[in-house]
Scaffold this active site. Structure first.
Site, PDB file in Angstrom:
ATOM      1  N   LYS A   1      -2.103  -8.560  -7.664  1.00 60.52           N
ATOM      2  CA  LYS A   1      -2.995  -8.314  -6.519  1.00 60.52           C
ATOM      3  C   LYS A   1      -2.467  -7.118  -5.732  1.00 60.52           C
ATOM      4  O   LYS A   1      -1.467  -7.218  -5.023  1.00 60.52           O
ATOM      5  CB  LYS A   1      -3.053  -9.527  -5.591  1.00 60.52           C
TER       6      LYS A   1
ATOM      7  N   TRP B   1       0.800  -1.220   0.000  1.00 62.11           N
ATOM      8  CA  TRP B   1       0.000   0.000   0.000  1.00 62.11           C
ATOM      9  C   TRP B   1       0.833   1.270   0.000  1.00 62.11           C
ATOM     10  O   TRP B   1       0.311   2.351  -0.193  1.00 62.11           O
ATOM     11  CB  TRP B   1      -0.970   0.015   1.195  1.00 62.11           C
ATOM     12  N   ASN B   2       2.149   1.181   0.277  1.00 61.93           N
ATOM     13  CA  ASN B   2       2.884   2.451   0.437  1.00 61.93           C
ATOM     14  C   ASN B   2       3.221   3.118  -0.886  1.00 61.93           C
ATOM     15  O   ASN B   2       3.341   4.336  -0.942  1.00 61.93           O
ATOM     16  CB  ASN B   2       4.119   2.283   1.336  1.00 61.93           C
TER      17      ASN B   2
ATOM     18  N   GLU C   1      11.438  -2.257  12.248  1.00 59.35           N
ATOM     19  CA  GLU C   1      11.097  -1.199  11.288  1.00 59.35           C
ATOM     20  C   GLU C   1       9.893  -0.430  11.850  1.00 59.35           C
ATOM     21  O   GLU C   1       8.815  -1.004  12.023  1.00 59.35           O
ATOM     22  CB  GLU C   1      10.742  -1.885   9.972  1.00 59.35           C
TER      23      GLU C   1
ATOM     24  N   CYS D   1      10.066   1.335   2.675  1.00 58.57           N
ATOM     25  CA  CYS D   1      11.010   0.330   3.164  1.00 58.57           C
ATOM     26  C   CYS D   1      12.441   0.839   3.138  1.00 58.57           C
ATOM     27  O   CYS D   1      13.303   0.256   3.790  1.00 58.57           O
ATOM     28  CB  CYS D   1      10.855  -0.970   2.400  1.00 58.57           C
TER      29      CYS D   1
ATOM     30  N   GLU E   1      10.879  -8.229  -2.352  1.00 62.97           N
ATOM     31  CA  GLU E   1      11.400  -6.944  -1.870  1.00 62.97           C
ATOM     32  C   GLU E   1      10.721  -6.727  -0.526  1.00 62.97           C
ATOM     33  O   GLU E   1       9.540  -6.414  -0.462  1.00 62.97           O
ATOM     34  CB  GLU E   1      11.056  -5.870  -2.898  1.00 62.97           C
TER      35      GLU E   1
ATOM     36  N   GLY F   1       6.522  -6.324   0.168  1.00 61.18           N
ATOM     37  CA  GLY F   1       5.742  -6.205   1.395  1.00 61.18           C
ATOM     38  C   GLY F   1       6.590  -6.590   2.587  1.00 61.18           C
ATOM     39  O   GLY F   1       7.825  -6.466   2.554  1.00 61.18           O
ATOM     40  N   SER F   2       5.947  -7.054   3.627  1.00 63.52           N
ATOM     41  CA  SER F   2       6.666  -7.345   4.866  1.00 63.52           C
ATOM     42  C   SER F   2       7.483  -8.635   4.749  1.00 63.52           C
ATOM     43  O   SER F   2       7.133  -9.541   3.986  1.00 63.52           O
ATOM     44  CB  SER F   2       5.671  -7.475   6.014  1.00 63.52           C
TER      45      SER F   2
ATOM     46  N   ALA G   1      -2.582  -4.152  -2.722  1.00 57.88           N
ATOM     47  CA  ALA G   1      -2.925  -4.204  -1.293  1.00 57.88           C
ATOM     48  C   ALA G   1      -4.391  -3.796  -1.098  1.00 57.88           C
ATOM     49  O   ALA G   1      -4.900  -2.935  -1.820  1.00 57.88           O
ATOM     50  CB  ALA G   1      -2.017  -3.268  -0.515  1.00 57.88           C
TER      51      ALA G   1
HETATM   52  P1  ADP Z   1       2.145  -4.464   5.454  1.00 63.07           P
HETATM   53  O1  ADP Z   1       2.376  -5.114   6.783  1.00 63.07           O
HETATM   54  O2  ADP Z   1       3.043  -3.336   5.184  1.00 63.07           O
HETATM   55  O3  ADP Z   1       0.707  -4.179   5.138  1.00 63.07           O
HETATM   56  P2  ADP Z   1       2.035  -6.904   4.044  1.00 63.07           P
HETATM   57  O4  ADP Z   1       3.220  -7.761   3.764  1.00 63.07           O
HETATM   58  O5  ADP Z   1       1.037  -7.390   5.021  1.00 63.07           O
HETATM   59  O6  ADP Z   1       2.625  -5.504   4.398  1.00 63.07           O
HETATM   60  O7  ADP Z   1       1.266  -6.583   2.703  1.00 63.07           O
HETATM   61  C1  ADP Z   1       1.874  -6.507   1.434  1.00 63.07           C
HETATM   62  C2  ADP Z   1       0.988  -7.223   0.431  1.00 63.07           C
HETATM   63  O8  ADP Z   1       0.888  -8.582   0.836  1.00 63.07           O
HETATM   64  C3  ADP Z   1      -0.443  -6.701   0.342  1.00 63.07           C
HETATM   65  O9  ADP Z   1      -0.874  -6.778  -0.998  1.00 63.07           O
HETATM   66  C4  ADP Z   1      -1.208  -7.690   1.201  1.00 63.07           C
HETATM   67  O10 ADP Z   1      -2.561  -7.806   0.824  1.00 63.07           O
HETATM   68  C5  ADP Z   1      -0.476  -8.967   0.864  1.00 63.07           C
HETATM   69  N1  ADP Z   1      -0.653 -10.029   1.846  1.00 63.07           N
HETATM   70  C6  ADP Z   1      -0.790  -9.932   3.176  1.00 63.07           C
HETATM   71  N2  ADP Z   1      -0.928 -11.157   3.724  1.00 63.07           N
HETATM   72  C7  ADP Z   1      -0.897 -12.045   2.706  1.00 63.07           C
HETATM   73  C8  ADP Z   1      -0.994 -13.471   2.620  1.00 63.07           C
HETATM   74  N3  ADP Z   1      -1.163 -14.228   3.684  1.00 63.07           N
HETATM   75  N4  ADP Z   1      -0.893 -14.036   1.390  1.00 63.07           N
HETATM   76  C9  ADP Z   1      -0.705 -13.262   0.294  1.00 63.07           C
HETATM   77  N5  ADP Z   1      -0.610 -11.934   0.313  1.00 63.07           N
HETATM   78  C10 ADP Z   1      -0.700 -11.326   1.503  1.00 63.07           C
END
Ligand code: ADP
Length: 501
Positions: free
Chosen positions: A189, A165-166, A395, A298, A264, A242-243, A191
């Protein structure tokens, strides 16, 4: 919560680009069961749109569409694919203001930053349009006179992309542009917090001439969409930003199909200020690298490490400068720092400050939720920070600057490397020999030397250690989407045979 915006302040002007459906096989469609979920404005908490709550079945349909579209798309010449990407870039720039407003409304960042992000989003399309035509093979010296070795570079196939989402716009094209340039097709897909930018960008892609099935964008239940992308044997690469926590989960889910991964993930960027640094330049860069996008990138600095000699001057100047930052809704003029994405983001920033203060840190400026309410947090500077504090180890992803001190270069490098993350680092010094030494010693994928800014489409963005795998952007970025195939050709005549026969 802030007071809602006036009735006149809607997204009406952006309507031509606002989608309440997903793009699958060239068609805009809803979830199979018609379910939707709400998208909110983080500055006010207001619902601004609803988008489809898709799940496994729709993901599988999108993968099938991408698979079906692959042969024709990859058979196009690189020049033909490049032309589509160039048209897409032109449309993005034509609609820059509309896209920026959508981005700010769903994401919160100041409009000026959103406009910058749209330009950055288009830059990946322009760059990879050109790069499409630079994907070449090789001829390698063979082991016998009668053989030749030729290396082909071919598209890896269907690609799954999961974005954060950032940077709701730029992360779409940072993945889709090289994918499509290479001849791959994609299922994206975005966020759940920020799907509107992705859907608007997909519509412009459709208008630019991307054929049905080549780019599919689906919104909905992240775990089930993610699982379907990871488990499908048809998806040959999963590209995720993402995370680290979710990246690790997706990597495990991709193991049974031995899928290529481009990850990443999170960072914990150190910002090293040596005694020979220009303090003014260091402070300006510190503000940029910490408070851009409210600290939610990040590559944002997470740990300031400042030499003892400069520590008093740096912290005073920094706190004074941070105290002048304007907090507010992203579409208000002159705003530097917008809201955090959600209540969890706010809670984490507050927890990190509380933990640091409990362990002896001093709040120089800010320190808590902003009077604007909602998810606004005060730009904060902490001094007297030590490595054990959470603000140094995790972080923060918020506008909290933690400043610790060091005495020797060795200590600075050891502190910087004392992390399982290794994405970005910033180094401030005017000593060239030190700059080389420190840059080579830092366990990260990117170093900003005397600058707080890193991200450009022409450079290979990515990290080491638990910050990820692979690189995005630059000519290296397209390699993630290509497979090498070598061709051993036998039965040829020896070189020189033509001359003697
Ligand atoms: P943040 O903690 O910064 O929101 P996330 O890693 O949770 O980062 O989110 C990054 C992306 O990963 C988003 O598109 C989110 O919808 C997706 N995401 C989160 N959880 C899952 C999961 N279990 N499987 C697949 N995608 C996921």
């Amino acid at each position: 919560m802030k007071t809602p915006r006036s009735d006149t302040d809607t997204l009406e002007d952006e309507e031509p680009l606002l989608q309440d459906a997903c793009l699958v096989d060239g068609e805009w469609r809803g979830a199979d069961d018609g379910r939707t979920f709400a998208v909110t404005d983080p500055a006010t908490g207001e619902v601004i749109a609803s988008v489809p709550l898709m799940s496994t079945g729709e993901t599988e349909a999108a993968i099938r569409a991408a698979e079906a579209a692959l042969p024709a798309w990859s058979a196009r010449t690189a020049k033909e694919r490049a032309a589509v990407l160039s048209r897409w870039a032109a449309l993005l720039l034509e609609h820059r203001e509309r896209l920026a407003r959508i981005l700010t409304r769903e994401q919160g960042k100041p409009l000026a930053e959103a406009r910058g992000e749209i330009a950055y989003t288009a830059s990946f399309l322009t760059f990879f349009a050109a790069e499409a035509e630079r994907v070449r093979g090789e001829v390698i010296p063979a082991s016998t006179r009668e053989s030749r070795i030729v290396v082909l570079r071919q598209p890896i196939g269907v690609v799954g992309c999961v974005t954060p989402w950032n940077f709701p716009a730029a992360m779409i094209t940072r993945k889709a542009a090289p994918a499509l340039a290479a001849g791959c097709t994609a299922v994206v897909k975005p966020a759940e917090q920020t799907p509107l930018s992705a859907l608007a960008i997909a519509e412009l892609g459709r208008q630019a001439g991307i054929p049905p099935g080549v780019l599919n964008v689906i919104t909905g239940d992240a775990p089930s969409i993610g699982r379907a992308l990871c488990e499908s044997p048809a998806v040959r690469l999963l590209s995720f930003t993402g995370s680290t926590e979710v990246g690790r989960l997706l990597a495990a889910q991709c193991a049974p199909t031995v899928k290529k991964l481009s990850l990443e993930l999170g960072g914990n960027a150190p910002f090293l200020v040596f005694p020979d640094a220009d303090p003014e330049a260091a402070v300006e860069a510190a503000v940029l690298s910490k408070f851009r996008h409210s600290g939610q990138t990040c590559v944002c600095t997470n740990r300031f490490l400042v030499h003892d000699d400069l520590y008093p001057e740096f912290t005073e100047r920094f706190a004074e400068r941070v105290g002048r930052l304007t907090v507010g809704s992203g579409d208000e003029p002159g705003v530097d720092v917008g809201p955090l994405i959600d209540a969890d983001g706010l809670a984490k920033a507050a927890d990190h400050v509380a933990d640091a203060v409990a362990q002896g840190a001093e709040v120089m400026v800010g320190g808590g939720p902003h009077r604007a309410g909602g998810t606004f947090f005060e730009p904060t500077v902490l001094r007297g920070v030590t490595p054990a504090m959470r603000v140094m180890r995790e972080e923060t992803f918020g506008p909290v600057a933690a400043v610790a001190s060091f005495h020797t270069e060795r200590e600075a490098v050891d502190l910087a490397n004392d992390s399982r993350s290794g994405l970005a680092a910033y180094v401030f010094t005017r000593d060239l020999a030190r700059a080389w030494r420190v840059t080579e010693a830092l366990e990260v994928g990117m170093v900003g030397l005397n600058t707080g800014f890193l991200s450009v489409e022409t450079a290979p963005f990515g990290g080491v250690k638990e910050s990820g795998l692979g690189r995005e952007g630059s000519h290296h970025g397209i390699e993630e989407f290509l497979e090498l195939k070598f061709w051993h050709i036998g039965g040829l005549s020896s070189p020189g045979a033509a001359a003697t026969s």
